[in-house]
Design an enzyme around this catalytic site. Sequence first.
Site, PDB file in Angstrom:
ATOM      1  N   ASP A 103      15.539  67.875  22.868  1.00 26.03           N
ATOM      2  CA  ASP A 103      16.051  67.509  24.184  1.00 26.03           C
ATOM      3  C   ASP A 103      15.089  66.514  24.833  1.00 26.03           C
ATOM      4  OD1 ASP A 103      17.672  67.454  26.413  1.00 26.03           O
ATOM      5  OD2 ASP A 103      16.795  69.259  27.305  1.00 26.03           O
ATOM      6  N   MET A 127      10.585  73.177  21.918  1.00 25.74           N
ATOM      7  CA  MET A 127      11.347  73.199  20.676  1.00 25.74           C
ATOM      8  C   MET A 127      12.505  72.215  20.747  1.00 25.74           C
ATOM      9  SD  MET A 127      11.637  77.205  19.550  1.00 25.74           S
ATOM     10  CE  MET A 127      12.551  77.707  20.989  1.00 25.74           C
ATOM     11  N   SER A 175       9.790  72.345  27.679  1.00 23.22           N
ATOM     12  CA  SER A 175      10.441  73.616  27.325  1.00 23.22           C
ATOM     13  C   SER A 175       9.378  74.645  26.973  1.00 23.22           C
ATOM     14  CB  SER A 175      11.423  73.375  26.157  1.00 23.22           C
ATOM     15  OG  SER A 175      12.145  74.546  25.859  1.00 23.22           O
ATOM     16  N   THR A 176       9.370  75.165  25.754  1.00 22.47           N
ATOM     17  CA  THR A 176       8.412  76.209  25.360  1.00 22.47           C
ATOM     18  C   THR A 176       6.978  75.737  25.571  1.00 22.47           C
ATOM     19  OG1 THR A 176       9.975  76.917  23.667  1.00 22.47           O
ATOM     20  CG2 THR A 176       7.722  77.747  23.500  1.00 22.47           C
ATOM     21  N   HIS A 236      13.149  73.886  30.746  1.00 24.88           N
ATOM     22  CA  HIS A 236      14.124  74.850  30.242  1.00 24.88           C
ATOM     23  C   HIS A 236      13.725  76.244  30.731  1.00 24.88           C
ATOM     24  CE1 HIS A 236      15.099  72.096  26.551  1.00 24.88           C
ATOM     25  NE2 HIS A 236      15.606  71.635  27.685  1.00 24.88           N
TER      26      HIS A 236
END
Length: 347
Positions: free
Chosen positions: A289, A286, A169-170, A196
């Site tokens: 997940d 973050m 993600s991030t 993401h």
Amino acid sequence: MTYKVLIVDDSSFFRHQIKSIIDAHPDLTVIGEASHGREAVEKTLKLKPDIVTMDYEMPLMDGITAVREIMAKQPTPILMFSSMTHAGARITLDALDAGAVDFLPKGYENVAHEQSLLRQQLIEKLLHIVKSHRRKTTAPAVPAPARPLPVAKAGVRVRAPELVMIGTSTGGPVALQKVLTQIPASFNAPILVIQHMPAAFTGAYAERLNGICPLTVKEAEDGDSFAAGTVLLAPGGKQMMLSAKNRVKIFAGDDRLNYKPCIDVTFGSAAKYYSNNVLAIVMTGMGSDGKEGARLLKARGAHIWAQEGKTCVIDGMPSAVVKADLADDIVPLDQIAGKMVAMTKGS
């Protein structure tokens, strides 16, 4: 603790809206505004904010050039605002390459609405990014004996994987690029990537990766099959799961899920078709997940890696896997590709 924010945008209306959102939170305060990139660099050097929000299209100096100068002169976490178009996606990916940490969609109507998701995401991202950066820059060089860092589990031997899956993600777009550009075209397993990312971005990201990686990279489509030497990127705004041992199904998915695509969905679906011949890697991001999907895979004998926290932009997702005792190995970012290659060769 109150964190200082510098807002950079050539629209006075947008700056005002963003400022009102940020100043309403007790842990954030706006210490300055800039209307173009040159002013952004000057004020970053002078005010030393904890984080900067950055637009791209501005007079005198654009956002990407400003990001590069800030990272060269006064390294500071930067959150980009991006238009949700293919062109906007390519620009945002350039900004991430230049050193920006993450991005948010720029929409005047969204930011003006009191209950908009953008308002919630802005605060969440600012706080996660700045707190993560602060922990890294203020942490002692040697961990305290009372709280030792988790260590990789030794002596675990697995079959060379028939499938590799990576969830992130991030910080993921740049981290994935670092990994995938080091994987040779002869890599002996397919790779499924769940990043993401909004719907408008994954096509442009797949194109970028395909142009710089030895492997063939494409945005996944419903019914796609996969084989060694190929990378399928889950499309933004949808879910990707396996419908057979070497085929994916792309679908809209449940709106109650926080993420589209969701790492847990893809990981969990693979547990139906693979056992100890799959490698799943949870990288920077973050939240948590990937943890529950990793748990399902682990129960089938899969091998799970977590990216080492200090090499993550944000270590929430890998840490969740480690804390749940699901990680077989904790791997620094610059070692992931080499270990993947070694594993597929049976080393």
